[in-house]
Design a protein around this motif. Structure first.
Motif, PDB file in Angstrom:
ATOM      1  N   ASP A   1       1.033  -0.928  -0.018  1.00  0.00           N
ATOM      2  CA  ASP A   1       0.091   0.318   0.204  1.00  0.00           C
ATOM      3  C   ASP A   1       0.703   1.117   0.273  1.00  0.00           C
ATOM      4  O   ASP A   1       0.916   2.180  -0.511  1.00  0.00           O
ATOM      5  N   GLY A   2       2.312   1.322   1.055  1.00  0.00           N
ATOM      6  CA  GLY A   2       2.796   2.583   0.900  1.00  0.00           C
ATOM      7  C   GLY A   2       3.448   3.284  -0.725  1.00  0.00           C
ATOM      8  O   GLY A   2       3.242   4.155  -1.329  1.00  0.00           O
ATOM      9  N   THR A   3       3.971   1.838  -1.331  1.00  0.00           N
ATOM     10  CA  THR A   3       4.204   1.869  -2.092  1.00  0.00           C
ATOM     11  C   THR A   3       3.782   2.526  -3.183  1.00  0.00           C
ATOM     12  O   THR A   3       4.216   3.338  -4.597  1.00  0.00           O
ATOM     13  N   ALA A   4       2.783   1.365  -3.628  1.00  0.00           N
ATOM     14  CA  ALA A   4       2.016   2.080  -4.134  1.00  0.00           C
ATOM     15  C   ALA A   4       0.957   3.898  -4.329  1.00  0.00           C
ATOM     16  O   ALA A   4       0.739   4.292  -5.711  1.00  0.00           O
TER      17      ALA A   4
ATOM     18  N   LEU B   1       0.983   6.680  -6.613  1.00  0.00           N
ATOM     19  CA  LEU B   1      -0.209   7.258  -7.964  1.00  0.00           C
ATOM     20  C   LEU B   1      -0.449   8.418  -6.813  1.00  0.00           C
ATOM     21  O   LEU B   1      -0.968   9.615  -7.628  1.00  0.00           O
ATOM     22  N   ARG B   2       1.163   9.077  -6.270  1.00  0.00           N
ATOM     23  CA  ARG B   2       0.752  10.627  -6.248  1.00  0.00           C
ATOM     24  C   ARG B   2       1.805  11.082  -7.066  1.00  0.00           C
ATOM     25  O   ARG B   2       1.525  12.023  -7.743  1.00  0.00           O
ATOM     26  N   LEU B   3       2.831   9.986  -7.161  1.00  0.00           N
ATOM     27  CA  LEU B   3       4.257  11.348  -7.728  1.00  0.00           C
ATOM     28  C   LEU B   3       4.115  10.239  -9.373  1.00  0.00           C
ATOM     29  O   LEU B   3       5.383  11.619  -9.804  1.00  0.00           O
ATOM     30  N   THR B   4       4.015  10.075 -10.144  1.00  0.00           N
ATOM     31  CA  THR B   4       3.908   9.788 -11.696  1.00  0.00           C
ATOM     32  C   THR B   4       2.672  10.259 -12.209  1.00  0.00           C
ATOM     33  O   THR B   4       1.770  10.690 -11.529  1.00  0.00           O
TER      34      THR B   4
ATOM     35  N   TRP C   1      -8.888  16.386  -8.336  1.00  0.00           N
ATOM     36  CA  TRP C   1      -8.060  17.690  -9.276  1.00  0.00           C
ATOM     37  C   TRP C   1      -7.267  17.447  -8.757  1.00  0.00           C
ATOM     38  O   TRP C   1      -6.249  18.038  -9.479  1.00  0.00           O
ATOM     39  N   ALA C   2      -6.827  16.519  -8.171  1.00  0.00           N
ATOM     40  CA  ALA C   2      -5.002  17.211  -7.653  1.00  0.00           C
ATOM     41  C   ALA C   2      -4.607  15.918  -8.619  1.00  0.00           C
ATOM     42  O   ALA C   2      -3.590  16.348  -8.535  1.00  0.00           O
TER      43      ALA C   2
ATOM     44  N   LEU D   1      -1.101  15.118 -13.754  1.00  0.00           N
ATOM     45  CA  LEU D   1      -1.046  14.610 -15.149  1.00  0.00           C
ATOM     46  C   LEU D   1      -0.581  16.603 -15.849  1.00  0.00           C
ATOM     47  O   LEU D   1      -0.156  15.996 -17.140  1.00  0.00           O
ATOM     48  N   CYS D   2      -1.171  16.785 -15.707  1.00  0.00           N
ATOM     49  CA  CYS D   2      -1.502  18.622 -16.611  1.00  0.00           C
ATOM     50  C   CYS D   2       0.359  18.834 -16.394  1.00  0.00           C
ATOM     51  O   CYS D   2       0.828  19.350 -16.477  1.00  0.00           O
ATOM     52  N   GLY D   3       0.603  18.411 -15.013  1.00  0.00           N
ATOM     53  CA  GLY D   3       1.851  19.169 -14.798  1.00  0.00           C
ATOM     54  C   GLY D   3       3.194  18.982 -15.453  1.00  0.00           C
ATOM     55  O   GLY D   3       3.854  19.076 -15.894  1.00  0.00           O
TER      56      GLY D   3
END
Length: 193
Positions: free
Chosen positions: A66-69, A73-76, A109-110, A115-117
């Protein structure tokens, strides 16, 4: 599904609309990211591979611990998949809030902003490379094809045109008629009028 005894989480109509529009925006932004990577890398296969690795692979690796996932999904760019989330986390409810259970660590939205960034940064890099005249702005030289064995390729080529003597007769007649000027006219059977 309710008839079979399975619980179905209902979602408001506006949430359903947000998911549909969000998925369309996710695909469009991923396409812009792929286009920018193609302009930056100048190789289609590399752009497709990098885009799929950055957008889809982290989502598929959500079955990791869970921590890795969560960090993936926050940074990519896969954070953009948060637009499909309809489940909210409540601190007073003990549940398995993990990507493998349909929960994303970022708000919709985050995730879209992440992805937009990525798309904006890669698009800016590709634009600056094109502006300064880097290799992306110059056409790639074409490779010469080798002739087939036995001279088969040479026999398929038309003979080179060396000038007016090699031109077809109809073309020569048209040139002759054009050079005569407007006073020279021919009738339907080709006779002078």
């Amino acid at each position: 599904m309710r008839v079979n005894g399975l619980g179905v989480v209902s979602a408001p109509a506006l949430t359903g609309l947000r998911v549909v529009v969000g998925v369309a925006a996710l695909l469009a932004i991923a396409a812009v990211l792929a286009l920018a990577l193609g302009a930056l890398l100048r190789r289609t296969w590399a752009a497709v591979l990098v885009t799929l690795s950055a957008v889809v692979l982290p989502h598929l690796l959500a079955v990791l611990p869970d921590g890795t996932a969560r960090w993936l999904l926050r940074l990519t760019p896969a954070a953009g998949f948060a637009v499909t989330q309809t489940i909210q986390e409540y601190p007073q409810v003990v549940a398995h809030y993990a990507p493998s259970a349909g929960y994303y660590p970022l708000a919709w939205w985050a995730g879209a902003a992440v992805l937009c960034g990525y798309a904006t940064v890669v698009l800016a890099l590709a634009g600056s490379r094109l502006r300064r005249g880097g290799p992306a702005s110059q056409p790639r030289p074409r490779r010469r094809q080798r002739p087939a064995a036995g001279g088969a390729a040479a026999s398929r080529r038309p003979p080179p045109c060396r000038g007016p003597a090699d031109a077809p007769q109809a073309h020569n007649h048209a040139l002759h008629a054009h050079n005569q000027g407007p006073s020279h006219r021919t009738g339907e059977e080709g006779r002078d009028v």
